[in-house]
Write a protein that holds these residues in place. Structure first.
Motif, PDB file in Angstrom:
ATOM      1  N   ALA A 495       0.831  -1.205   0.000  1.00  0.00           N
ATOM      2  CA  ALA A 495       0.000   0.000   0.000  1.00  0.00           C
ATOM      3  C   ALA A 495       0.869   1.260   0.000  1.00  0.00           C
ATOM      4  N   GLU A 496       1.923   1.225   0.795  1.00  0.00           N
ATOM      5  CA  GLU A 496       2.856   2.362   0.837  1.00  0.00           C
ATOM      6  C   GLU A 496       3.497   2.595  -0.533  1.00  0.00           C
ATOM      7  N   ARG A 497       3.950   1.510  -1.169  1.00  0.00           N
ATOM      8  CA  ARG A 497       4.620   1.661  -2.463  1.00  0.00           C
ATOM      9  C   ARG A 497       3.657   2.151  -3.541  1.00  0.00           C
ATOM     10  N   PHE A 498       2.433   1.638  -3.531  1.00  0.00           N
ATOM     11  CA  PHE A 498       1.444   2.126  -4.490  1.00  0.00           C
ATOM     12  C   PHE A 498       1.235   3.631  -4.329  1.00  0.00           C
ATOM     13  N   ALA A 499       1.085   4.083  -3.094  1.00  0.00           N
ATOM     14  CA  ALA A 499       0.842   5.501  -2.853  1.00  0.00           C
ATOM     15  C   ALA A 499       2.038   6.351  -3.261  1.00  0.00           C
ATOM     16  N   LEU A 500       3.225   5.928  -2.881  1.00  0.00           N
ATOM     17  CA  LEU A 500       4.416   6.722  -3.192  1.00  0.00           C
ATOM     18  C   LEU A 500       4.679   6.798  -4.689  1.00  0.00           C
ATOM     19  N   VAL A 501       4.504   5.682  -5.374  1.00  0.00           N
ATOM     20  CA  VAL A 501       4.708   5.685  -6.831  1.00  0.00           C
ATOM     21  C   VAL A 501       3.696   6.607  -7.503  1.00  0.00           C
ATOM     22  N   LEU A 502       2.448   6.557  -7.062  1.00  0.00           N
ATOM     23  CA  LEU A 502       1.435   7.426  -7.653  1.00  0.00           C
ATOM     24  C   LEU A 502       1.725   8.888  -7.343  1.00  0.00           C
ATOM     25  N   GLN A 503       2.101   9.180  -6.112  1.00  0.00           N
ATOM     26  CA  GLN A 503       2.462  10.558  -5.767  1.00  0.00           C
ATOM     27  C   GLN A 503       3.655  11.027  -6.595  1.00  0.00           C
ATOM     28  N   GLY A 504       4.669  10.182  -6.699  1.00  0.00           N
ATOM     29  CA  GLY A 504       5.851  10.565  -7.467  1.00  0.00           C
ATOM     30  C   GLY A 504       5.534  10.837  -8.919  1.00  0.00           C
ATOM     31  N   SER A 505       4.687  10.001  -9.513  1.00  0.00           N
ATOM     32  CA  SER A 505       4.349  10.190 -10.924  1.00  0.00           C
ATOM     33  C   SER A 505       3.597  11.499 -11.136  1.00  0.00           C
ATOM     34  N   LEU A 506       2.713  11.847 -10.208  1.00  0.00           N
ATOM     35  CA  LEU A 506       1.957  13.098 -10.331  1.00  0.00           C
ATOM     36  C   LEU A 506       2.855  14.313 -10.154  1.00  0.00           C
ATOM     37  N   LEU A 507       3.771  14.244  -9.195  1.00  0.00           N
ATOM     38  CA  LEU A 507       4.670  15.383  -8.986  1.00  0.00           C
ATOM     39  C   LEU A 507       5.636  15.553 -10.155  1.00  0.00           C
ATOM     40  N   VAL A 508       6.108  14.453 -10.710  1.00  0.00           N
ATOM     41  CA  VAL A 508       7.000  14.548 -11.873  1.00  0.00           C
ATOM     42  C   VAL A 508       6.273  15.211 -13.042  1.00  0.00           C
ATOM     43  N   ARG A 509       5.018  14.929 -13.186  1.00  0.00           N
ATOM     44  CA  ARG A 509       4.244  15.504 -14.292  1.00  0.00           C
ATOM     45  C   ARG A 509       3.835  16.946 -14.043  1.00  0.00           C
ATOM     46  N   PHE A 510       3.521  17.286 -12.804  1.00  0.00           N
ATOM     47  CA  PHE A 510       2.826  18.548 -12.580  1.00  0.00           C
ATOM     48  C   PHE A 510       3.518  19.534 -11.637  1.00  0.00           C
ATOM     49  N   ALA A 511       4.385  19.086 -10.771  1.00  0.00           N
ATOM     50  CA  ALA A 511       5.009  19.987  -9.796  1.00  0.00           C
ATOM     51  C   ALA A 511       6.254  20.638 -10.387  1.00  0.00           C
ATOM     52  N   PRO A 512       6.728  21.732  -9.797  1.00  0.00           N
ATOM     53  CA  PRO A 512       7.996  22.315 -10.229  1.00  0.00           C
ATOM     54  C   PRO A 512       9.129  21.290 -10.128  1.00  0.00           C
ATOM     55  N   PRO A 513      10.135  21.385 -10.969  1.00  0.00           N
ATOM     56  CA  PRO A 513      11.217  20.386 -10.963  1.00  0.00           C
ATOM     57  C   PRO A 513      11.878  20.225  -9.602  1.00  0.00           C
ATOM     58  N   VAL A 515      10.558  20.411  -6.659  1.00  0.00           N
ATOM     59  CA  VAL A 515       9.711  19.589  -5.789  1.00  0.00           C
ATOM     60  C   VAL A 515       9.768  18.132  -6.229  1.00  0.00           C
ATOM     61  N   ALA A 516       9.606  17.878  -7.519  1.00  0.00           N
ATOM     62  CA  ALA A 516       9.623  16.506  -8.022  1.00  0.00           C
ATOM     63  C   ALA A 516      10.974  15.840  -7.771  1.00  0.00           C
ATOM     64  N   ASP A 517      12.042  16.584  -7.977  1.00  0.00           N
ATOM     65  CA  ASP A 517      13.385  16.042  -7.776  1.00  0.00           C
ATOM     66  C   ASP A 517      13.594  15.639  -6.321  1.00  0.00           C
ATOM     67  N   ALA A 518      13.196  16.525  -5.412  1.00  0.00           N
ATOM     68  CA  ALA A 518      13.376  16.235  -3.992  1.00  0.00           C
ATOM     69  C   ALA A 518      12.521  15.055  -3.557  1.00  0.00           C
ATOM     70  N   PHE A 519      11.285  14.978  -4.045  1.00  0.00           N
ATOM     71  CA  PHE A 519      10.408  13.871  -3.661  1.00  0.00           C
ATOM     72  C   PHE A 519      10.969  12.546  -4.169  1.00  0.00           C
ATOM     73  N   CYS A 520      11.349  12.498  -5.420  1.00  0.00           N
ATOM     74  CA  CYS A 520      11.863  11.243  -5.973  1.00  0.00           C
ATOM     75  C   CYS A 520      13.156  10.818  -5.295  1.00  0.00           C
ATOM     76  N   ALA A 521      13.989  11.786  -4.935  1.00  0.00           N
ATOM     77  CA  ALA A 521      15.231  11.452  -4.251  1.00  0.00           C
ATOM     78  C   ALA A 521      14.967  10.851  -2.882  1.00  0.00           C
ATOM     79  N   ALA A 522      14.089  11.495  -2.116  1.00  0.00           N
ATOM     80  CA  ALA A 522      13.895  11.102  -0.724  1.00  0.00           C
ATOM     81  C   ALA A 522      12.900   9.964  -0.554  1.00  0.00           C
ATOM     82  N   ARG A 523      11.818   9.954  -1.353  1.00  0.00           N
ATOM     83  CA  ARG A 523      10.762   8.975  -1.125  1.00  0.00           C
ATOM     84  C   ARG A 523      10.878   7.747  -2.018  1.00  0.00           C
ATOM     85  N   LEU A 524      11.529   7.894  -3.158  1.00  0.00           N
ATOM     86  CA  LEU A 524      11.653   6.764  -4.081  1.00  0.00           C
ATOM     87  C   LEU A 524      13.090   6.295  -4.258  1.00  0.00           C
ATOM     88  N   GLY A 525      14.045   7.218  -4.150  1.00  0.00           N
ATOM     89  CA  GLY A 525      15.436   6.880  -4.420  1.00  0.00           C
ATOM     90  C   GLY A 525      16.253   6.490  -3.216  1.00  0.00           C
TER      91      GLY A 525
END
Length: 552
Positions: A495-513, A515-525
């Motif tokens: 459940a955690e991974r589903f949520a994080l992947v979905l959040q990351g994909s939305l931020l990569v598409r729509f948030a400023p770079p 924000v997306a960079d920091a999220f992917c680094a800390a929450r996915l990377g």
């Protein structure tokens, strides 16, 4: 005697008189992204008006009054008649009236209604989360009632009304009504399959008499309630296969009170302005909603709506906590400079801001799926709602506690407002099914509804190739799904991974770079630690914090 030993300096100004909606960049962008351009002008005007009210000193004073003066149970009137009423502070009624008037129960059938309401709900949570409970349940009752067109025609105009009428009287005499619900019982809790309340059929088709109890009945001052009970057989005994949904009106058509015995109000950790009760039914008149034996199926859309509201409510609490923390640090000086400019504090604030924006972006995306209503979007919701409810509500408490720490000792003092947020922060992870229930529901969707996983993968696939850490996280998730042996023990992790992947994909598409960079680094990377404030120093954290700063 007047006197002074010192001059008060270096204190942040009160955070009042600002637009809670307009000052939230992530929320504004989400609304503008998901709404039809033809609706934007009207939506901006509505949400900005609510945002300015939510940022006013007056509404926050009402919220404090409602929290400090919790509801009281009055079982009898002065003459000894049983009334089972809940008395609220006047501030509660003012707040609830404001929420109803803002359309927080009026999403259904309105163009862009779910996105507009979701944004308003997120804003309103930052004023008083207690009133969000009856607003959420009234909103969510509509899809359940629609299983019976006659009931829907009778009740839906009242539930979606923007008029608040607090008096208890027959619903036919009211222009607006509120709904509560009672599902769980002492012996079962979330396992409603063991509910024991019995519904015995009456002479009039579709009507029943209930006998039993509910261990948690939310908003017991409401005009009607959706409850689960077992339809009886010819001998009057509850049938094992007959768990059914019923509508229980508080006041009957002839003006008499329906037997609805409030045994006591719950003494809760937080959410103190709102009443939660233990109730008993003893010859209580009820109307069947949907078919006998289809109770869970009847209320499933209601449950999905309230679970999405849990994610929205937690996103709102996080946003308010982050707003308070950033505002404090922008104005407060320590060790020779502004707190917000200190590298370590900036790291903490940026980390908190990431969690807040990710929650907001995900919740509004799901609201947009509700507006769409297509098969693909419904399939996405089947996985995304339990994942979001699980993860966003779980993250709320640590975010709020860390934000309070940003104010130092001041954040531990009631006057700051942070302790009320701290007490409120665990609620949404418990209400409408705690973490295990959400994780198991996600597993159920994976096993029974393959189209749900396909819809999820298609959604996150829209960001494929934009960030290598997101791509790797999607691949790892698919690897986890390839072997479902012993999966129940791993359900929370999934459940955690589903949520994080979905959040990351939305931020990569729509948030400023940034924000997306920091999220992917800390929450996915894997470049962030367990505690907040452990982001890589190479990231543009100043830009992340600036984005989270509340605008005047």
């Amino acid at each position: 005697m007047a006197g002074s030993t010192h001059t008060v300096t270096n204190q942040p100004p009160p955070l009042v008189g600002h637009d809670v909606y307009g000052g939230d960049r992530a929320l504004v962008e989400a609304v503008e992204r998901h709404l039809d351009p033809a609706l934007l002008d009207e939506a901006r005007a509505e949400l900005s008006a609510l945002g300015r009210a939510a940022g006013s000193a007056q509404l926050h004073e009402w919220a404090e009054q409602a929290d400090q003066n919790p509801p009281r149970l009055r079982t009898h009137d002065r003459y000894g008649h049983r009334v089972d009423e809940v008395d609220f502070h006047p501030a509660w009624h003012r707040l609830l009236g404001k929420g109803v008037g803002a359309g927080l129960t009026a999403a259904w059938g309105r163009p862009g209604g779910h996105v507009r309401r979701a944004a308003a709900f997120l804003v309103w949570t930052q004023v008083d989360a207690g009133t969000c409970c009856p607003l959420s349940m009234t909103h969510a009752a509509v899809p359940a009632l629609r299983t019976d067109p006659a009931l829907a025609a009778e009740w839906e105009p009242r539930l979606t009304s923007t008029l608040y009428e607090r008096e208890l009287r027959p619903a036919r005499l009211k222009a607006g009504a509120l709904f509560g619900m009672g599902m769980t019982e002492k012996q079962g809790g979330s396992d409603v399959r063991v509910n024991a309340t019995v519904a015995r059929p009456l002479a009039e088709d579709g009507t029943y008499e209930l006998t039993g109890h509910k261990w948690f009945c939310s908003a017991p001052m409401s005009d009607g309630f959706l409850v689960l009970a077992r339809a009886a057989d010819a001998a009057g005994a509850a049938r094992e296969d007959a768990l059914t949904c019923f509508l229980v009106p508080r006041v009957l058509e002839d003006g008499t009170r329906n037997p609805f015995r409030i045994q006591r109000l719950k003494d809760k950790l937080g959410n103190r302005s709102n009443a939660s009760a233990e109730v008993e039914f003893d010859g209580t008149w009820a109307r069947r909603v949907g078919e006998e034996g289809r109770g869970v199926r009847t209320i499933i859309d209601m449950v999905a709506a309230t679970r999405l509201d849990c994610a929205l409510g937690s996103a709102g609490l996080m946003r308010q906590a982050v707003t308070q923390a950033v505002h404090h640090c922008v104005h407060r000086e320590a060790f020779g400079g502004k707190l917000v400019d200190k590298p370590l504090m900036r790291n903490v604030l940026a980390d908190l801001a990431l969690e807040s924006e990710a929650a907001t972006t995900l919740a509004l995306r799901l609201a947009a799926a509700c507006d769409d209503g297509g098969e693909q979007e419904r399939a996405l919701l089947r996985i995304a709602v339990p994942a979001a409810k699980y993860w966003v509500t779980k993250r709320c408490a640590p975010v709020v506690v860390e934000a309070a720490e940003c104010l130092g000792g001041n954040g531990y003092v009631e006057e700051s407002g942070l302790p009320r947020l701290v007490r409120e922060s665990p609620l949404n992870s418990v209400w409408e099914g705690a973490g295990n229930v959400q994780a198991l529901d996600l597993l159920r969707a994976l096993r029974r509804e393959p189209q749900a996983l396909n819809a999820f993968l298609e959604e996150v696939g829209r960001a494929r190739g934009a960030d290598h850490r997101l791509d790797a996280a999607i691949k790892d998730l698919l690897t986890d799904l390839a072997d479902l042996s012993g999966v129940e023990a791993r359900a929370r992790r999934l459940a955690e991974r589903f949520a994080l992947v979905l959040q990351g994909s939305l931020l990569v598409r729509f948030a400023p770079p940034q924000v997306a960079d920091a999220f992917c680094a800390a929450r996915l990377g894997g470049d962030g630690g367990a505690a907040f404030g452990t982001l890589p120093a190479t990231l543009d954290l100043a830009a992340v914090v600036q984005r989270a700063r509340p605008l005047a």
